[in-house]
Scaffold this motif. Structure first.
Motif, short mmCIF file in Angstrom:
data_model
loop_
_atom_site.label_atom_id
_atom_site.label_comp_id
_atom_site.label_asym_id
_atom_site.label_seq_id
_atom_site.Cartn_x
_atom_site.Cartn_y
_atom_site.Cartn_z
N CYS A 85 0.84 -1.19 0.00
CA CYS A 85 0.00 0.00 0.00
C CYS A 85 0.88 1.25 0.00
O CYS A 85 1.78 1.36 0.82
N CYS A 131 0.14 3.14 3.72
CA CYS A 131 0.55 2.60 5.02
C CYS A 131 1.57 1.47 4.90
O CYS A 131 2.00 0.92 5.90
N CYS A 153 -6.73 -1.73 0.25
CA CYS A 153 -5.93 -1.98 1.44
C CYS A 153 -6.85 -2.33 2.61
O CYS A 153 -7.77 -1.59 2.91
N CYS A 188 -5.77 0.48 5.85
CA CYS A 188 -6.15 1.90 5.91
C CYS A 188 -7.27 2.24 4.93
O CYS A 188 -7.66 3.39 4.81
ZN LIG Z 1 -2.96 1.01 3.42
#
Ligand SMILES: [Zn+2]
Length: 55
Positions: free
Chosen positions: A3, A6, A28, A31
């Protein structure tokens, strides 16, 4: 792939075909970031909507 926000590798990938173009949606699970990709290139949401609606 990780990602971009994050950096987790826990991603959900969903592949769909829109107007004969293979588009992968990455989501994701950490997040809730989402992005789209087609043939190695990232797609903006506007392009995806364009493909989906055929306009
Ligand atoms: Zn993420």
């Amino acid at each position: 792939m990780n990602c971009p926000r994050c950096k987790t590798s826990r991603l959900v990938e969903i592949e769909v075909t829109l107007r004969e173009q293979r588009v992968t949606m990455h989501s994701c699970s950490r997040c809730d970031n989402r992005w789209w990709e087609s043939e190695g290139q990232s797609l903006g949401l506007a392009s995806v909507v364009e493909l989906a609606t055929g306009r």
